[in-house]
Write an enzyme that holds these catalytic residues in place. Structure first.
Site, PDB file in Angstrom:
ATOM      1  N   CYS A  47       0.826  -1.199   0.000  1.00 33.82           N
ATOM      2  CA  CYS A  47       0.000   0.000   0.000  1.00 33.82           C
ATOM      3  C   CYS A  47       0.865   1.256   0.000  1.00 33.82           C
ATOM      4  O   CYS A  47       1.360   1.684   1.045  1.00 33.82           O
ATOM      5  CB  CYS A  47      -0.909  -0.015   1.233  1.00 33.82           C
ATOM      6  SG  CYS A  47      -1.919   1.461   1.393  1.00 33.82           S
ATOM      7  N   CYS A  70      -0.430   4.190   2.112  1.00 34.25           N
ATOM      8  CA  CYS A  70      -0.203   4.029   3.560  1.00 34.25           C
ATOM      9  C   CYS A  70       1.265   4.293   3.919  1.00 34.25           C
ATOM     10  O   CYS A  70       1.550   4.861   4.978  1.00 34.25           O
ATOM     11  CB  CYS A  70      -0.536   2.611   4.019  1.00 34.25           C
ATOM     12  SG  CYS A  70      -2.049   1.936   3.343  1.00 34.25           S
ATOM     13  N   ASP A  71       2.194   3.840   3.089  1.00 31.44           N
ATOM     14  CA  ASP A  71       3.586   3.749   3.542  1.00 31.44           C
ATOM     15  C   ASP A  71       4.593   4.624   2.794  1.00 31.44           C
ATOM     16  O   ASP A  71       5.755   4.689   3.195  1.00 31.44           O
ATOM     17  CB  ASP A  71       4.054   2.281   3.439  1.00 31.44           C
ATOM     18  CG  ASP A  71       3.245   1.379   4.369  1.00 31.44           C
ATOM     19  OD1 ASP A  71       2.791   1.881   5.411  1.00 31.44           O
ATOM     20  OD2 ASP A  71       3.069   0.187   4.050  1.00 31.44           O
TER      21      ASP A  71
END
Ligand code: NAP
Length: 255
Positions: free
Chosen positions: A136, A139-140
């Protein structure tokens, strides 16, 4: 087990775009509708930075579109409950949906459980998950500011998320098992024009290595049969999706 008293007309399993749309239609048709979800409403939309190919929105963040869909789905009275589904039983009278210690009943079930990220299934993938391996970018990506990362895959997700990662990382190397991408041309054109993106073709990742975090990959090149080591700070895996059909296996639903 607790049997929920109310008998619904429709239980929608899954609160991603498919499930939310189904619930909107069924509740608007005056059917008593329950959405049982196992994650955030909007599902994987929440993992997408920007949507620019959904009619009615010229450009919108994945999480904002998810919120809009969620609001839309509930406007005609559909109920939404968090409840990962373990299995569904098809009795003569009702469908029984078992979630933890609860049994929900309905006349119909709509399965909209979507999919999860396919794994590479190579050595190191389990070990370094969350320590340099991600599925993701939204997200990261922020953890890879000024670092060098690899994206694996050649589809829309790999190319789009690779471009997104390049806003943070110094260099994004996309490694694909064939010699051409499968992604839409507009996404390919953007990626090829992106100074921060590089491409390694005909190559598979065979092993992911590191200390506390990922720092090296073993690559296998198809035409030459050669193996090589590749230094990286992280690896984002976007090689497609597998359907979430486990709760329905007993009913013979597998894809
Ligand atoms: P995908 O379209 O299935 O692409 C998967 C990619 O990973 C392919 O390039 C495939 O290679 C490669 N791959 C598969 N297994 C592999 C393995 N074991 N090792 C190495 N590479 C492997 O998956 P996706 O990109 O996640 O997209 C899923 C769906 O969402 C698609 O329908 C896509 O169009 C859609 N989507 C749309 C958008 C958009 O419209 N903007 C954005 C993201 C996703 P091959 O090319 O050799 O098959």
């Amino acid at each position: 087990m607790e049997i929920v008293e109310k008998i619904y007309d429709v239980i929608v399993i899954g609160g991603g775009p498919g499930g939310l749309s189904a619930a909107l239609y069924s509740s608007r048709a005056d059917l008593d509708t329950l959405i049982l979800d196992a994650g955030l409403p909007g599902g994987q939309l929440n993992n997408t930075e920007k949507i620019e190919n959904y009619a009615g929105f010229s450009s919108i963040s994945g999480s904002d579109l998810a919120q809009e869909m969620y609001k839309g789905a509930l406007q005609f009275g559909a109920e939404y409950t968090f409840g990962p589904v373990d299995r569904v039983e098809n009795t003569n009278e009702y469908k029984q949906v078992i979630s933890g210690k609860k049994i929900y009943r309905s006349h119909a079930v709509i399965i909209a459980t979507g999919s999860e990220n396919k794994k590479l299934n190579v050595s190191g993938e389990e070990e370094f998950k969350g320590r340099g391996i991600s599925y993701c970018a939204v997200c990261d990506a922020v953890f890879y500011r000024n670092k060098e990362v690899v994206v694996v895959g050649g589809g829309n997700s790999a190319v789009e998320e690779g471009s997104y990662l390049s806003q943070f990382a110094d260099k994004v190397t996309l490694i694909h098992r064939r010699d051409q991408l499968k992604a839409q041309k507009i996404l390919q054109d953007r990626a090829f024009a992106n100074d921060k993106m590089e491409f390694i073709w005909d190559t598979e990742v065979e092993e992911i290595m590191g200390d506390s975090f990922v720092n090296e990959l073993t690559l296998y090149n198809h035409p030459t049969g050669e193996r090589s080591q590749f230094k990286t700070d992280g690896i984002f895996i976007y090689i497609g999706l597998v359907p979430n059909t486990r709760p329905f296996a007993d009913l013979g639903i597998l894809n």
